[in-house]
Motif scaffolding. Structure first.
Motif, mmCIF file in Angstrom:
data_model
loop_
_atom_site.group_PDB
_atom_site.id
_atom_site.type_symbol
_atom_site.label_atom_id
_atom_site.label_comp_id
_atom_site.label_asym_id
_atom_site.label_seq_id
_atom_site.Cartn_x
_atom_site.Cartn_y
_atom_site.Cartn_z
ATOM 1 N N PRO A 196 -37.163 41.121 -56.011
ATOM 2 C CA PRO A 196 -37.525 41.686 -54.698
ATOM 3 C C PRO A 196 -36.465 41.445 -53.638
ATOM 4 O O PRO A 196 -36.316 42.248 -52.701
ATOM 5 C CB PRO A 196 -38.834 40.953 -54.355
ATOM 6 C CG PRO A 196 -39.361 40.447 -55.643
ATOM 7 C CD PRO A 196 -38.153 40.134 -56.467
ATOM 8 N N HIS A 197 -35.715 40.349 -53.786
ATOM 9 C CA HIS A 197 -34.720 40.024 -52.760
ATOM 10 C C HIS A 197 -33.497 40.921 -52.835
ATOM 11 O O HIS A 197 -32.694 40.935 -51.896
ATOM 12 C CB HIS A 197 -34.307 38.560 -52.897
ATOM 13 C CG HIS A 197 -35.393 37.588 -52.529
ATOM 14 N ND1 HIS A 197 -35.825 37.414 -51.229
ATOM 15 C CD2 HIS A 197 -36.155 36.765 -53.297
ATOM 16 C CE1 HIS A 197 -36.791 36.501 -51.214
ATOM 17 N NE2 HIS A 197 -37.014 36.100 -52.453
ATOM 18 N N ILE A 198 -33.332 41.663 -53.933
ATOM 19 C CA ILE A 198 -32.194 42.582 -54.010
ATOM 20 C C ILE A 198 -32.365 43.730 -53.028
ATOM 21 O O ILE A 198 -31.396 44.157 -52.370
ATOM 22 C CB ILE A 198 -32.037 43.118 -55.450
ATOM 23 C CG1 ILE A 198 -31.745 41.960 -56.418
ATOM 24 C CG2 ILE A 198 -30.922 44.166 -55.516
ATOM 25 C CD1 ILE A 198 -31.656 42.396 -57.866
ATOM 26 N N GLN A 212 -36.168 34.698 -44.216
ATOM 27 C CA GLN A 212 -35.976 35.569 -45.375
ATOM 28 C C GLN A 212 -34.645 35.265 -46.065
ATOM 29 O O GLN A 212 -34.556 35.247 -47.301
ATOM 30 C CB GLN A 212 -36.012 37.036 -44.944
ATOM 31 C CG GLN A 212 -37.372 37.507 -44.470
ATOM 32 C CD GLN A 212 -37.334 38.943 -44.005
ATOM 33 O OE1 GLN A 212 -37.181 39.217 -42.804
ATOM 34 N NE2 GLN A 212 -37.463 39.866 -44.945
ATOM 35 N N LEU A 213 -33.609 35.033 -45.258
ATOM 36 C CA LEU A 213 -32.306 34.685 -45.799
ATOM 37 C C LEU A 213 -32.350 33.334 -46.522
ATOM 38 O O LEU A 213 -31.771 33.164 -47.594
ATOM 39 C CB LEU A 213 -31.262 34.663 -44.680
ATOM 40 C CG LEU A 213 -29.819 34.404 -45.096
ATOM 41 C CD1 LEU A 213 -29.342 35.473 -46.062
ATOM 42 C CD2 LEU A 213 -28.911 34.344 -43.861
ATOM 43 N N THR A 239 -27.116 41.982 -55.317
ATOM 44 C CA THR A 239 -27.555 41.397 -54.040
ATOM 45 C C THR A 239 -26.385 41.313 -53.073
ATOM 46 O O THR A 239 -26.506 41.647 -51.880
ATOM 47 C CB THR A 239 -28.146 40.000 -54.272
ATOM 48 O OG1 THR A 239 -29.201 40.089 -55.234
ATOM 49 C CG2 THR A 239 -28.691 39.418 -52.979
ATOM 50 N N PHE A 240 -25.230 40.850 -53.568
ATOM 51 C CA PHE A 240 -24.040 40.785 -52.729
ATOM 52 C C PHE A 240 -23.656 42.162 -52.220
ATOM 53 O O PHE A 240 -23.314 42.343 -51.031
ATOM 54 C CB PHE A 240 -22.895 40.166 -53.539
ATOM 55 C CG PHE A 240 -21.544 40.446 -52.978
ATOM 56 C CD1 PHE A 240 -21.101 39.813 -51.822
ATOM 57 C CD2 PHE A 240 -20.694 41.358 -53.590
ATOM 58 C CE1 PHE A 240 -19.846 40.087 -51.301
ATOM 59 C CE2 PHE A 240 -19.440 41.626 -53.081
ATOM 60 C CZ PHE A 240 -19.009 40.991 -51.928
ATOM 61 N N PRO A 252 -25.086 35.206 -50.221
ATOM 62 C CA PRO A 252 -25.573 35.464 -51.585
ATOM 63 C C PRO A 252 -24.828 34.662 -52.664
ATOM 64 O O PRO A 252 -25.437 34.202 -53.627
ATOM 65 C CB PRO A 252 -25.350 36.965 -51.789
ATOM 66 C CG PRO A 252 -25.041 37.512 -50.429
ATOM 67 C CD PRO A 252 -24.394 36.394 -49.687
ATOM 68 N N LEU A 253 -23.498 34.513 -52.500
ATOM 69 C CA LEU A 253 -22.713 33.963 -53.593
ATOM 70 C C LEU A 253 -22.620 32.445 -53.585
ATOM 71 O O LEU A 253 -22.601 31.814 -54.650
ATOM 72 C CB LEU A 253 -21.302 34.556 -53.574
ATOM 73 C CG LEU A 253 -21.218 36.073 -53.803
ATOM 74 C CD1 LEU A 253 -19.754 36.510 -53.881
ATOM 75 C CD2 LEU A 253 -21.947 36.464 -55.084
#
Length: 376
Positions: A56-58, A83-84, A117-118, A136-137
């Motif tokens: 879902p976070h993608i 959320q982040l 995601t990135f 993200p990374l």
């Protein structure tokens, strides 16, 4: 897998952080309680289904889910900080528990999901590429690094455990060899003397000759000595104290040993060289066992023979010689007795040589180095 207290604590802290942000900043959008509930649930079960928790976070940062908002005079969107934080927790978990690996398809799928995601973060915020790289990374790379470190630590621990197990097996084998050697040296001599003396009794009975009472008493005494030695050794193996009625063997008990072999029919001469010095207990026992085994071999293999036993204290250590003039014997291969004698000598840095002599018979020569304090 089961929920850990750290899972509950992390989820609780995440929820408290989100609630604090909502009530302190007050971003627009009434959908946040539902999203918070889903995010908290994913944080709670992240270790069980890390890839499913990341899915879902993608799509979560896509702009059509949000609306413009003004926070502290700055134009932005109502994408929450919590959320982040939630996606960073999930990304770390993916790296920690599903690291990329050639052997793992799930690891490769996880790496692809992290790359997506990135890409989503970078597309939605092209003006701040460093944020798209870091948020993200960085958690994912941190998780992968800790996973690699944990795997290496586990491999090292496994290797250390294997080494300890190998050492334990070697120690057990060495102990078995020591026990077998001790039992062999202890029992073989007394039993050999008993067999020879019993044979003499049988031949005298067959010939109708009277049996010497002392000969029967000698057989009984040899049997008692064997049983006493056996009990003493087994008691030591069980960790019990030695039987006070049966003193430990050593050079001081050689005279008893010589008396036994004389009663068995050997013509024995004893020679002593040098001035006796205190001998460490372990060397004392090994010296006795070497002489005992050498005399046992004479009884077994040499036939009627004369034996000369020499016990000498010299500058280079304790020297033992057992020479007989009986039948020639071969040392090819060596029996357990010769192997045990050599091992006893080598244990203390000494040497043992056994073989036939030119004039006939057999000789056993051993040297056992003595500590400086003993040899001085």
């Amino acid at each position: 897998m089961r929920l850990r207290p750290t899972d509950l604590a992390l989820t609780g802290g995440f929820v408290l952080f989100a609630l604090a942000e909502e009530f302190l900043i007050g971003m627009p959008g009434r959908w946040w309680p539902l999203v918070l509930a889903v995010s908290a649930g994913l944080v709670l079960v992240r270790r069980f289904v890390p890839l499913l928790a990341l899915a879902p976070h993608i799509v979560e940062p896509l702009p059509f889910f949000y609306e413009p908002a003004v926070i502290a005079g700055e134009q932005t969107v109502n994408f929450r900080l919590w959320q982040l934080v939630g996606v960073m927790i999930i990304l770390y978990t993916v790296g920690r528990y599903v690291p990329p690996s050639r052997e793992s398809r799930r690891g490769l799928i996880g790496a692809v999901m992290v790359a997506l995601t990135f890409a989503v973060y970078l597309i939605n915020n092209p003006g701040d590429p460093m944020a798209a790289i870091f948020f993200p990374l960085a958690p994912y790379v941190l998780g992968v690094a800790l996973s690699v470190q944990a795997r290496r630590s586990a491999d090292a621990a496994s290797a250390r455990a294997a080494i300890r197990e190998q050492h334990a097996r070697e120690a057990v084998m060495e102990e078995r060899v020591r026990i077998a050697r001790e039992l062999h040296d202890m029992v073989a001599h007394s039993v050999t003397v008993m067999v020879i003396q019993a044979g003499v009794v049988r031949r005298r009975l067959d010939a109708g000759l009277p049996v010497d009472r002392e000969l029967l008493q000698s057989i009984e005494s040899s049997g008692r000595d064997a049983v006493g030695e056996l009990r003493r050794t087994l008691g030591l193996l069980r960790g019990e104290g030695a039987d006070s009625a049966q003193p430990p063997v050593g050079l001081e008990r050689l005279d008893d040993l010589f008396a036994q072999v004389r009663e068995a029919g050997l013509e024995l001469t004893v020679r002593r060289e040098g001035e006796p010095v205190p001998v460490p207990p372990a060397i004392d026992v090994s010296a006795y066992r070497i002489v005992q085994e050498a005399l046992t071999n004479v009884l077994r293999h040499a036939g009627p023979a004369r034996v000369v036993v020499t016990v000498g204290f010299h500058d280079d250590g304790l020297r033992l010689r057992v020479v007989n003039d009986g039948r020639k014997a071969s040392v090819s291969g060596g029996g357990q007795g010769l192997i045990g004698m050599r091992e006893r000598a080598a244990l203390f840095g000494g040497e043992l040589v056994a073989g036939p002599v030119d004039e006939g018979g057999f000789a056993v020569r051993a040297r056992l180095p003595l500590p400086v304090t003993a040899a001085a």
